[in-house]
Enzyme design. Structure first.
Site, short mmCIF file in Angstrom:
data_model
loop_
_atom_site.label_atom_id
_atom_site.label_comp_id
_atom_site.label_asym_id
_atom_site.label_seq_id
_atom_site.Cartn_x
_atom_site.Cartn_y
_atom_site.Cartn_z
N PHE A 136 -13.77 6.39 -3.98
CA PHE A 136 -13.21 5.05 -4.10
C PHE A 136 -14.24 4.09 -3.52
CE2 PHE A 136 -10.91 1.26 -2.87
CZ PHE A 136 -10.47 0.90 -4.12
N THR A 137 -14.30 2.88 -4.08
CA THR A 137 -15.38 1.92 -3.78
C THR A 137 -15.56 1.69 -2.27
OG1 THR A 137 -13.76 0.16 -4.11
CG2 THR A 137 -15.12 0.77 -6.00
N ASP A 227 -6.46 9.87 2.37
CA ASP A 227 -6.28 8.46 2.01
C ASP A 227 -4.85 8.35 1.49
OD1 ASP A 227 -6.09 5.99 0.84
OD2 ASP A 227 -8.11 6.02 0.01
N LYS A 270 -0.41 -1.36 -0.72
CA LYS A 270 0.06 -0.71 -1.96
C LYS A 270 1.46 -0.15 -1.74
CE LYS A 270 -4.59 -0.85 -2.60
NZ LYS A 270 -5.52 -1.43 -1.60
N ARG A 394 -13.01 -0.82 -14.01
CA ARG A 394 -13.20 0.37 -13.19
C ARG A 394 -14.13 1.29 -13.96
NH1 ARG A 394 -10.97 -0.60 -7.92
NH2 ARG A 394 -12.99 -1.55 -8.18
N PHE A 461 -18.86 -5.24 -7.92
CA PHE A 461 -17.84 -5.63 -8.90
C PHE A 461 -17.04 -6.84 -8.46
CE2 PHE A 461 -14.27 -3.93 -6.45
CZ PHE A 461 -14.92 -3.02 -5.63
N1 F0G Z 1 -8.21 3.47 -0.67
C1 F0G Z 1 -7.71 3.29 -1.89
C2 F0G Z 1 -7.30 4.49 -2.70
C3 F0G Z 1 -7.58 2.01 -2.42
O1 F0G Z 1 -7.08 1.85 -3.65
C4 F0G Z 1 -7.97 0.89 -1.64
C5 F0G Z 1 -7.88 -0.46 -2.17
C6 F0G Z 1 -8.50 1.12 -0.36
C7 F0G Z 1 -8.59 2.44 0.09
C8 F0G Z 1 -8.97 0.00 0.51
O2 F0G Z 1 -7.90 -0.69 1.03
O3 F0G Z 1 -8.09 -2.97 -0.03
O4 F0G Z 1 -6.59 -2.54 1.93
O5 F0G Z 1 -9.03 -2.57 2.23
N2 F0G Z 1 -7.71 -0.69 -3.39
C9 F0G Z 1 -7.51 -1.99 -3.99
C10 F0G Z 1 -7.40 -1.82 -5.49
C11 F0G Z 1 -8.48 -3.03 -3.59
O6 F0G Z 1 -7.30 -2.85 -6.17
O7 F0G Z 1 -7.41 -0.71 -5.98
P1 F0G Z 1 -7.91 -2.29 1.29
#
Ligand code: F0G
Length: 469
Positions: A136-137, A227, A270, A394, A461
């Protein structure tokens, strides 16, 4: 006799479901015209992250921080104990984490990446490998900034959008064995397990897989961190698909899943139905002490971690709401409703449909575009032009560059994510979204792609700019 109209449930040969809530407050949407959208998209450099939300009609950029809170959560906001230290709301949150996730020691953070930062700094030694079920990014970036080397150990089929499979988020233990043989247990910082897997289309991990991972980690003396961002959605899929879990509540499945891991980090924006917040929680006291010390440097005191007391209260209440079976059924049911409309029209997407979003397969959508012309970014831009719906890339843009070679990562998956916020949009919105995707699909042949004109160094991105080819 004429045909009587049939509900969606009847079309599928079963009774319909409906949301387990009713609406108490509404927020008007902005309707936009095409010339305005053309101007807005140009000004945003064809990047949906750079649009102003006032120019967006239906916002499917993310499910992060975009949920609607319940009346009880809003009531909780009024009970914020805004003390610098020892806020009552912290203890409510700690209780909710222990009760529903089962971890002993909690450190709150302002959001998920704050937790990733603390954990990565604490448990990765420079040069160590961090195997994970797809990157994940922000997670990978924090692992790399701490000196770690991310290695993908997800099952092969996760990279194939057409491959069926109930648990395409699973870790391939043979890939872990191969890494272990190469670098030894001391060369592995920990196993980084995400459930569900965002970049794989919200695909779940099975209970059997996390149990096997626990055994593998015990055998080799390696830690397993989760995670937990969408772990409640993951628990729903286990209830639905894995033998022996059909009669167990989502809450019990979540707790069992977490019990196989040594700790977790969380973007509460989320699953937990709040607009801001996160945490890291572990069972090991010495590690907790380090995290609790470090949070003071980067986030705030260990009883607020960058959050207001009211945010922690809303999160504690949101966690309890998030594990309700009826909530999860309607949450994932809505994603599937949208997906099934698109499937009827043969629109290519990541299958099976995952937890939090529909991921359109931009490679098959625009077969005429090379990956360097950014098909998924292009599709997000076209969708916005058509209807004002905002989606997210993505694919190759999100994947960024390899820090060692400087080349683009070239992920097999080139996807455009239609992310569904929780408890925000109605079934009628899903119909409008589906019809817009169909219109963009029907016009797919004239599309030529994009060229990147500005590329920031980190997480490009979010802020990159593009021009139409
Ligand atoms: N891990 C996962 C699986 C995520 O989807 C995200 C964030 C994070 C960690 C980081 O958390 O944004 O609270 O700092 N995902 C968002 C998305 C940004 O749009 O998928 P964060």
């Amino acid at each position: 006799m004429t045909d009587t109209p049939r509900t969606f449930g009847q079309q599928l040969g079963r009774r319909s479901w409906a949301e387990p809530w009713k609406i108490k407050m509404v927020e008007p949407l902005v309707m936009t015209e095409r010339p305005d959208r053309e101007r807005a998209l140009r000004e945003a450099g064809h990047n949906t992250f750079l649009l102003r939300s006032r120019d967006v009609y239906i916002d499917l950029l993310t499910d992060s921080g975009t949920s609607a809170m319940s009346d009880r959560q809003w009531a909780g906001m009024m009970l914020g104990d805004e003390a610098y230290a020892g806020s009552e709301n912290f203890f409510h949150l700690e209780d909710a984490i222990q009760r529903y996730y089962g971890y002993r020691h909690l450190v709150p953070t302002h959001q998920g990446r704050g937790a990733e930062h603390l954990l990565s700094r604490t448990v990765i030694r420079p040069g160590q490998y961090v195997p994970g079920n797809m990157y994940f990014t922000t997670t990978r970036l924090h692992q790399e900034m701490a000196g770690g080397i991310f290695t993908d150990v997800i099952v092969d089929e996760a990279h194939d959008p057409t491959h069926p499979g109930d648990f395409k988020g699973n870790v391939d233990l043979a890939k872990l064995d191969a890494l272990l043989a190469r670098v030894g247990a001391a060369g592995i910082a920990y196993v980084s397990l995400a459930a569900t897997v965002n970049m794989a289309g919200g695909q779940p991990v099975s209970m059997a897989n996390v149990r096997a991972l626990r055994a593998w980690c015990d055998r080799h003396g390696v830690k397993l961190y989760l995670d937990a961002t969408r772990a409640v959605e993951n628990a729903f899929f286990i209830q639905e698909r894995e033998a022996g879990y059909a009669d167990r509540p989502v809450a019990a499945i979540l707790k069992e899943f977490c019990s196989y891991t040594d700790g977790a980090w969380m973007s509460a924006k989320k699953d937990s139905l709040v607009n801001i917040g996160g945490w890291v929680a572990v069972n090991d006291f010495p590690l907790f002490e380090e995290l609790r010390n470090l949070v003071v440097v980067f986030e705030g005191l260990h009883t607020y971690g960058g959050l207001a007391g009211r945010d922690m209260e809303a999160m504690a209440i949101g966690i309890a709401e998030s594990v309700q079976d009826a909530h999860m059924r309607s949450r994932i049911g809505q994603v599937r409703y949208l997906g099934s409309l698109l499937q009827q029209w043969g629109i290519p997407m990541m299958e099976p449909i995952g937890g939090h979003a529909i991921f359109l397969d931009a490679r098959r959508f625009y077969p005429q575009l090379a990956q360097d012309a950014f098909p998924a970014q292009t599709l997000a831009a076209e969708l916005y032009l058509d209807s004002g719906i905002r989606a997210m890339e993505r694919g190759i843009v999100s994947a960024g560059r390899d820090p060692r070679t400087g080349d683009h990562h070239r992920p097999q998956l080139e996807l455009t994510r239609l992310t569904i916020p929780r408890r925000v949009y109605t079934q009628a919105h899903m119909d409008v979204i589906a019809e817009s995707v169909k219109a963009v699909y029907d016009a797919r042949e004239r599309v030529r792609g994009l060229r990147m004109t500005y590329e920031p160094k980190y997480l490009r991105f979010f802020q990159a700019r593009f021009e139409a080819l």
